[in-house]
Scaffold this motif. Structure first.
Motif, short mmCIF file in Angstrom:
data_model
loop_
_atom_site.label_atom_id
_atom_site.label_comp_id
_atom_site.label_asym_id
_atom_site.label_seq_id
_atom_site.Cartn_x
_atom_site.Cartn_y
_atom_site.Cartn_z
N ARG A 48 0.86 -1.19 0.00
CA ARG A 48 0.00 0.00 0.00
C ARG A 48 0.89 1.23 0.00
O ARG A 48 1.82 1.32 0.81
N GLY A 68 5.52 1.38 12.22
CA GLY A 68 4.30 0.57 12.22
C GLY A 68 3.50 0.68 10.94
O GLY A 68 2.46 0.04 10.80
N ARG A 69 3.95 1.52 10.02
CA ARG A 69 3.22 1.62 8.75
C ARG A 69 4.21 1.63 7.59
O ARG A 69 5.05 2.52 7.48
N TYR A 70 4.13 0.62 6.77
CA TYR A 70 5.09 0.44 5.69
C TYR A 70 4.37 0.32 4.36
O TYR A 70 3.15 0.21 4.32
N PHE A 82 4.18 -4.66 3.69
CA PHE A 82 4.07 -5.21 5.04
C PHE A 82 3.46 -6.60 4.92
O PHE A 82 2.85 -6.92 3.90
N GLN A 111 1.06 -9.81 6.17
CA GLN A 111 -0.15 -10.15 6.93
C GLN A 111 -0.30 -11.66 7.04
O GLN A 111 0.14 -12.41 6.17
N ARG A 143 -13.82 0.19 10.08
CA ARG A 143 -12.92 -0.56 9.19
C ARG A 143 -12.82 0.13 7.84
O ARG A 143 -13.76 0.71 7.35
N ALA A 201 -3.79 -0.80 16.04
CA ALA A 201 -4.57 -1.98 15.66
C ALA A 201 -3.62 -3.05 15.14
O ALA A 201 -2.91 -2.83 14.17
N GLY A 243 -7.33 -6.63 12.18
CA GLY A 243 -8.67 -6.18 11.85
C GLY A 243 -9.39 -7.26 11.08
O GLY A 243 -8.77 -8.05 10.38
N ARG A 258 3.59 -5.42 13.11
CA ARG A 258 3.05 -4.86 14.37
C ARG A 258 2.96 -5.92 15.45
O ARG A 258 3.23 -5.65 16.62
P1 AMP Z 1 -6.35 -3.94 7.17
O1 AMP Z 1 -6.09 -4.89 6.05
O2 AMP Z 1 -6.21 -2.50 6.78
O3 AMP Z 1 -7.60 -4.25 7.92
O4 AMP Z 1 -5.17 -4.15 8.20
C1 AMP Z 1 -5.04 -5.31 8.97
C2 AMP Z 1 -3.77 -5.22 9.78
O5 AMP Z 1 -2.66 -5.13 8.89
C3 AMP Z 1 -3.66 -3.96 10.62
O6 AMP Z 1 -4.29 -4.16 11.86
C4 AMP Z 1 -2.16 -3.80 10.76
O7 AMP Z 1 -1.65 -4.61 11.78
C5 AMP Z 1 -1.65 -4.29 9.44
N1 AMP Z 1 -1.39 -3.16 8.51
C6 AMP Z 1 -2.26 -2.52 7.71
N2 AMP Z 1 -1.64 -1.57 6.98
C7 AMP Z 1 -0.33 -1.61 7.33
C8 AMP Z 1 0.84 -0.90 6.91
N3 AMP Z 1 0.80 0.04 5.97
N4 AMP Z 1 2.02 -1.23 7.49
C9 AMP Z 1 2.10 -2.20 8.42
N5 AMP Z 1 1.03 -2.91 8.85
C10 AMP Z 1 -0.17 -2.63 8.30
#
Ligand code: AMP
Length: 424
Positions: free
Chosen positions: A112, A119-121, A124, A126, A257, A279, A282, A309
């Motif tokens: 993204r 904490g934001r890359y 990243f 999942q 969300r 977070a 999610g 994270r």
């Molecule tokens: P999401 O897919 O947006 O619901 O995100 C689910 C989880 O992915 C979040 O709770 C974060 O732990 C992690 N996450 C989302 N965006 C990022 C990001 N840009 N960098 C690192 N971790 C992320």
């Protein structure tokens, strides 16, 4: 000029990798115990999968996707999340024809184009788990229970489960209108993005970090006051099943969300150790996603855990680095060849052995063994070798013993096992 990694794209170095492996191994164990199977999906997909699946009016689709046209003129996107791809794979391979219920998990990088910060890359990782084909709220409770069980198994504490219901296609439009009405008078307080969101996707304003927007929306009506009776029953059941599983939760009517496809149950696990990016996970139900990307009406529920994270929250004292079990030190003469031979034999038996490659002095080999944190050093001296023996030094308590070389593998296996740290 030296070439560096791209901003927001990280290397995971060997000193850190033990944590990643531990997290992934634990996820596999827990998820497979709950009847989930791993699936591997591509990193690149057609752009429509995400624009239709996630929704045009989301931050991800509007401004965060890595999209490009390939050499044959097709618009492709590096996946920003995994759920849409997993749903595509389920449809494409007609997994439902074997059994309508599919419980799937996958690990991997997401992309993204966000502003990088702690904490934001931009790349990243999942861990995703999804149940496709079950509308019953039991599935909602089951994935949440699995998630919490997993987070506890990896050693996380100070976690809070927050849940909400976002309604469905029938009742959410009414809430959107109500929210628009409420914000209409306050629109001039909102940031430019939120002024746009007010028309395109007003629920997104709840996620805005700008103080004025937070303030403007703080007294807004709650989505849970607008959900239809069916959504209410669903939500009540989820809460009941969570209670039956012994889970406590916080109702958070402001948690919406970021993705359009969520319906009914939405949840997050929040940690209080992480500053603003709090977070760690999610998830939620997405009963409309399949219709957006295909023709079947299939319900789904799942979650995504951010590995970076999660890892930043792991207890510091836990030992994750894999140090050598033994350093084979050659002490002059023809011993280096013997060290090479022995180290190979140990490797084939699954013992992490290191040895010197450069004919260094015994003293410098001992220093290196110490630096590498080897648990034992096997010292090969010519005189002992002639007698088929060598000296085994315990680097922890500095004790030494002479041992027969033919027993070395068994001796080391026993010693390492005794420490209870690992099995071969
Ligand atoms: P999401 O897919 O947006 O619901 O995100 C689910 C989880 O992915 C979040 O709770 C974060 O732990 C992690 N996450 C989302 N965006 C990022 C990001 N840009 N960098 C690192 N971790 C992320």
């Amino acid at each position: 000029m030296e070439i560096k990694a791209i901003r927001g794209f990280n290397d995971v170095l060997p000193a850190e990798i033990g944590k990643w492996q531990f997290v992934e191994k634990t996820a596999r164990e827990v998820f497979e115990g709950f009847g989930f199977s791993e699936i591997r999906i591509p990193i690149l997909e057609r752009t429509e999968l995400f624009s239709r699946g996630i929704g045009e009016a989301t931050d991800i689709v509007e401004k965060e996707m890595y999209t490009f046209t390939d050499r044959s003129g097709t618009s492709l996107t590096l996946r920003p999340e995994a759920t849409a791809s997993m749903a595509r794979a389920y449809l494409e391979h007609k997994m439902y024809s074997f059994d309508p219920v599919a419980k799937l998990y996958c690990f991997g990088p997401m992309f993204r184009h966000e502003r990088p910060q702690k904490g934001r890359y931009r790349q990243f990782y999942q861990i995703d788990a999804e149940i496709f084909g079950v509308a019953n709220p039991i599935a909602d409770a089951e994935v949440i229970l699995m998630l919490i069980h997993f987070l506890k198994r990896v050693g996380l504490e100070n976690l809070e489960l927050e849940i909400n219901s976002l309604g469905c296609r029938e009742c959410r439009p009414r809430y959107r209108e109500e929210l628009k009405r409420f914000l209409a008078d306050r629109a001039f307080h909102l940031c430019q993005d939120c002024q746009r969101r007010l028309q395109s996707n007003p629920l997104r304003i709840f996620d805005c970090k700008v103080e004025a927007c937070k303030e403007a929306i703080s007294e807004a009506p709650k989505v849970t006051d607008f959900i239809c009776p069916e959504c209410q029953v669903h939500f009540d059941r989820v809460k009941e099943y969570l209670g039956m599983a012994g889970l406590s939760y916080l109702l958070n009517p402001r948690m919406v969300r970021g993705l359009d496809y969520y319906t009914r149950t939405a949840f997050e696990v929040v940690s209080y150790q992480l500053g603003s990016q709090n977070a760690v996970t999610g998830g939620g139900r997405y009963d409309n996603l399949f219709q957006e990307i295909g023709e079947l009406d299939i319900p789904g529920i799942g979650f995504a855990i951010g590995i970076e994270r999660l890892i930043s929250l792991l207890p510091g004292e836990k030992e994750f680095v894999k140090y050598p079990h033994v350093f084979v030190a050659a002490s002059g003469g023809g011993t280096q060849k013997r060290a090479y031979e022995l180290a190979n034999q140990l490797h084939l038996d699954g013992i992490r052995a290191e040895a010197d490659y450069e004919g260094k002095s015994l003293k410098s080999q001992m220093r290196r063994a110490d630096k590498l944190k080897a648990r034992y050093v096997l010292i090969l001296g010519e005189e002992e070798l002639n007698r088929g023996r060598a000296v085994l030094r315990n680097m922890g308590d500095k004790s030494q013993e002479e041992i027969p070389l033919q027993d070395i593998v068994d001796i080391l296996k026993d010693k390492v096992k005794q420490r209870g740290k690992e099995t071969f």
